[in-house]
Design a protein around this motif. Structure first.
Motif, PDB file in Angstrom:
ATOM      1  N   PHE A   1      -2.367  -8.775 -11.656  1.00 63.41           N
ATOM      2  CA  PHE A   1      -2.118 -10.971 -11.637  1.00 63.41           C
ATOM      3  C   PHE A   1      -3.537 -10.456 -12.359  1.00 63.41           C
ATOM      4  O   PHE A   1      -4.123 -11.382 -13.738  1.00 63.41           O
ATOM      5  N   ARG A   2      -4.825 -10.584 -12.000  1.00 61.65           N
ATOM      6  CA  ARG A   2      -5.682 -10.437 -12.520  1.00 61.65           C
ATOM      7  C   ARG A   2      -6.233 -10.122 -13.833  1.00 61.65           C
ATOM      8  O   ARG A   2      -7.120 -10.784 -15.011  1.00 61.65           O
ATOM      9  N   LEU A   3      -5.581  -9.000 -14.680  1.00 65.82           N
ATOM     10  CA  LEU A   3      -6.030  -7.835 -16.060  1.00 65.82           C
ATOM     11  C   LEU A   3      -5.149  -9.111 -16.879  1.00 65.82           C
ATOM     12  O   LEU A   3      -5.446  -9.690 -18.001  1.00 65.82           O
ATOM     13  N   ALA A   4      -4.070  -9.858 -16.261  1.00 63.83           N
ATOM     14  CA  ALA A   4      -2.976 -10.425 -17.505  1.00 63.83           C
ATOM     15  C   ALA A   4      -3.742 -11.094 -17.080  1.00 63.83           C
ATOM     16  O   ALA A   4      -3.606 -12.315 -18.655  1.00 63.83           O
ATOM     17  N   PHE A   5      -3.951 -11.725 -16.350  1.00 62.31           N
ATOM     18  CA  PHE A   5      -5.394 -13.414 -16.372  1.00 62.31           C
ATOM     19  C   PHE A   5      -6.054 -13.648 -17.858  1.00 62.31           C
ATOM     20  O   PHE A   5      -6.430 -14.572 -18.252  1.00 62.31           O
ATOM     21  N   ARG A   6      -6.793 -12.519 -16.939  1.00 64.01           N
ATOM     22  CA  ARG A   6      -8.314 -11.929 -17.983  1.00 64.01           C
ATOM     23  C   ARG A   6      -7.455 -11.731 -20.129  1.00 64.01           C
ATOM     24  O   ARG A   6      -8.306 -12.521 -20.517  1.00 64.01           O
ATOM     25  N   GLU A   7      -6.506 -11.178 -20.089  1.00 67.40           N
ATOM     26  CA  GLU A   7      -6.054 -10.749 -21.342  1.00 67.40           C
ATOM     27  C   GLU A   7      -5.477 -11.874 -21.970  1.00 67.40           C
ATOM     28  O   GLU A   7      -6.093 -12.520 -22.978  1.00 67.40           O
ATOM     29  N   ARG A   8      -5.722 -13.059 -21.065  1.00 68.21           N
ATOM     30  CA  ARG A   8      -5.225 -14.344 -21.656  1.00 68.21           C
ATOM     31  C   ARG A   8      -5.752 -15.687 -22.159  1.00 68.21           C
ATOM     32  O   ARG A   8      -6.039 -16.136 -22.626  1.00 68.21           O
ATOM     33  N   PHE A   9      -7.101 -15.811 -20.891  1.00 63.29           N
ATOM     34  CA  PHE A   9      -7.448 -15.845 -20.446  1.00 63.29           C
ATOM     35  C   PHE A   9      -8.935 -16.292 -20.803  1.00 63.29           C
ATOM     36  O   PHE A   9      -9.884 -17.228 -20.510  1.00 63.29           O
ATOM     37  N   GLY A  10      -9.196 -15.305 -21.304  1.00 61.95           N
ATOM     38  CA  GLY A  10     -10.909 -14.410 -20.722  1.00 61.95           C
ATOM     39  C   GLY A  10     -11.464 -14.231 -19.705  1.00 61.95           C
ATOM     40  O   GLY A  10     -10.648 -14.326 -18.491  1.00 61.95           O
ATOM     41  N   ASP A  11     -12.449 -13.892 -19.536  1.00 57.58           N
ATOM     42  CA  ASP A  11     -13.252 -13.353 -18.565  1.00 57.58           C
ATOM     43  C   ASP A  11     -14.213 -14.102 -17.883  1.00 57.58           C
ATOM     44  O   ASP A  11     -14.697 -15.152 -18.455  1.00 57.58           O
ATOM     45  N   GLU A  12     -13.525 -14.372 -16.770  1.00 53.12           N
ATOM     46  CA  GLU A  12     -13.609 -15.535 -15.415  1.00 53.12           C
ATOM     47  C   GLU A  12     -14.968 -14.953 -14.946  1.00 53.12           C
ATOM     48  O   GLU A  12     -15.181 -16.234 -13.787  1.00 53.12           O
ATOM     49  N   TRP A  13     -15.908 -14.111 -14.941  1.00 52.52           N
ATOM     50  CA  TRP A  13     -17.317 -13.692 -14.508  1.00 52.52           C
ATOM     51  C   TRP A  13     -18.258 -14.731 -15.767  1.00 52.52           C
ATOM     52  O   TRP A  13     -19.036 -14.789 -14.869  1.00 52.52           O
TER      53      TRP A  13
ATOM     54  N   PRO B   1      -8.102  -7.408  -6.283  1.00 55.20           N
ATOM     55  CA  PRO B   1      -9.025  -7.150  -7.008  1.00 55.20           C
ATOM     56  C   PRO B   1      -9.613  -7.284  -8.489  1.00 55.20           C
ATOM     57  O   PRO B   1      -8.581  -7.385  -8.577  1.00 55.20           O
ATOM     58  N   TRP B   2     -10.222  -6.732  -8.796  1.00 52.71           N
ATOM     59  CA  TRP B   2     -10.404  -7.519 -10.241  1.00 52.71           C
ATOM     60  C   TRP B   2      -9.917  -6.853 -11.179  1.00 52.71           C
ATOM     61  O   TRP B   2      -9.533  -7.041 -12.673  1.00 52.71           O
ATOM     62  N   ASP B   3      -9.232  -5.427 -10.191  1.00 48.80           N
ATOM     63  CA  ASP B   3      -8.737  -4.841 -11.862  1.00 48.80           C
ATOM     64  C   ASP B   3      -6.389  -5.048 -12.144  1.00 48.80           C
ATOM     65  O   ASP B   3      -6.056  -4.158 -11.419  1.00 48.80           O
ATOM     66  N   ASP B   4      -6.385  -6.050 -10.163  1.00 44.87           N
ATOM     67  CA  ASP B   4      -4.941  -6.375  -9.816  1.00 44.87           C
ATOM     68  C   ASP B   4      -4.803  -6.764 -11.085  1.00 44.87           C
ATOM     69  O   ASP B   4      -4.926  -6.742 -12.099  1.00 44.87           O
TER      70      ASP B   4
END
Ligand SMILES: [Zn+2]
Ligand SMILES: [Zn+2]
Ligand SMILES: [Zn+2]
Length: 350
Positions: A196-208, A191-194
């Motif tokens: 792991f996904r949140l940690a990813f977005r926080e480091r790498f930015g919005d993957e969408w 899920p987008w709010d998992d």
């Protein structure tokens, strides 16, 4: 990479196919991750791609029905072997691929093929762009495509110059594409709010953000000024997915490079260099990942050992009249991304 040894006690390397002391044929056994002797009637036999084409030195158990080793078994497409040149280039591709697989094995990540798992299994298409001009390197649905021509040093170096890259290697290609595969396999269905996904977005930015638009923008305009502050390469600035792939590839590179140095006895405690200290926040992970701080400390120590050893490697390389072996700088932002890559590796390798 580990330091290996023969049953006779002699030192062997990952690419060894014969022991120079006892004279026996030796090959890498991916099951035990050791080098084994090949004896008549013995427990191990060469991978068929080694016997027939000389492009593989891994072994398979004699009592197994499998003819190909786990690395060669992942190939879905191989080049046209009527060409002697293709065969030579293919051998280089396979050698790089085996190095990637070795590191992944050591992390503990299993790699099912498409036969074992049609959806999230892995396969490789090794295709020549000379014969198939529309081929592009990349990953799609578990299939990694690499361009055989990249194994030609001149071809690859021309691309490197044109793209303004400080480093371009076959092993780097395989490591990079493996990141896209792991994104699909381990992250894309969360899920987008998992966390792991949140940690990813926080480091790498919005993957969408739109991928093809971002890539077109990158190829037209190049990386933004000052990208060095936040990215390991200029290409990483193109899109969060590419940032992830470049970071993961870099993580594997450090991991392999450091293991090779230390297994051969090049250790920081033997060097007359101070440790290059990163700011302490480089190791921090968000509390949501629940990572104990001593793990962050271990990671930081690991990264510092590499920064120190890579300085030595660069100096040796310059002494030999070559350019720096490791033409990279790790700013804090990149160290934090590498920390997340390390965390993912620990989780995926369990
Ligand atoms: Zn030997
Ligand atoms: Zn093989
Ligand atoms: Zn990519």
């Amino acid at each position: 990479m580990q330091r290996f040894s023969c049953e006779c006690g002699n030192v062997l390397f990952f690419e060894s196919s014969q022991c120079l002391k006892c004279g026996h044929d030796v090959g890498f056994d991916p099951g035990s991750r050791t080098m084994v002797r090949l004896m008549p009637g013995g427990a191990a036999k060469w991978c068929d791609n080694g016997v027939r084409y000389g492009v593989c030195h891994w072994v398979v158990p004699t009592d197994s029905a499998a003819k190909l080793c786990p690395s060669c078994a992942l190939n879905r497409t191989i080049p046209d072997l009527a060409s002697e040149r293709n065969r030579r280039l293919w051998g280089r591709m396979e050698a790089a691929k085996r190095r990637l697989l070795y590191t992944l094995m050591e992390i503990g990540i299993t790699l099912p093929g498409k036969k074992q798992n049609a959806k999230s299994g892995l396969a490789f298409d090794i295709v020549s762009a000379a014969a198939n001009p529309t081929v592009t390197m990349g990953h799609l649905n578990g299939v990694i495509t690499v361009n055989l021509e990249e194994a030609d040093d001149t071809y690859r170096q021309i691309n490197q110059q044109q793209l303004g890259e400080s480093s371009r290697t076959l092993l780097g290609h395989f490591r990079h594409e493996s990141a896209h595969y792991f994104w699909m396999r381990f992250l894309s269905d969360l899920p987008w709010d998992d966390p792991f996904r949140l940690a990813f977005r926080e480091r790498f930015g919005d993957e969408w953000q739109d991928y093809s638009t971002a890539l077109r923008h990158h190829y037209e305009n190049g990386p933004p000024a000052g990208w060095e502050q936040n990215y390991i390469t200029g290409y990483a600035a193109a899109h969060p997915w590419e940032d992830w792939a470049e970071t993961w590839a870099h993580y594997l590179q450090i991991r392999d490079g450091l293991e090779t140095c230390e297994s051969l006895g090049i250790r920081v405690q033997n060097l007359s260099l101070p440790l290059v200290l990163l700011p302490a926040e480089a190791g921090n992970l968000p509390a949501m990942l629940g990572s104990p701080t001593d793990e962050n400390g271990e990671f930081l120590a690991w990264l510092q050992r590499w920064m120190c050893l890579s300085t030595v490697l660069n100096e040796v390389s310059l002494s030999l009249g070559e350019s720096s072996l490791y033409p990279f700088v790790i700013p804090v932002g990149v160290a934090r991304k590498l920390r997340l890559a390390h965390y993912f590796a620990e989780v995926w390798g369990r």
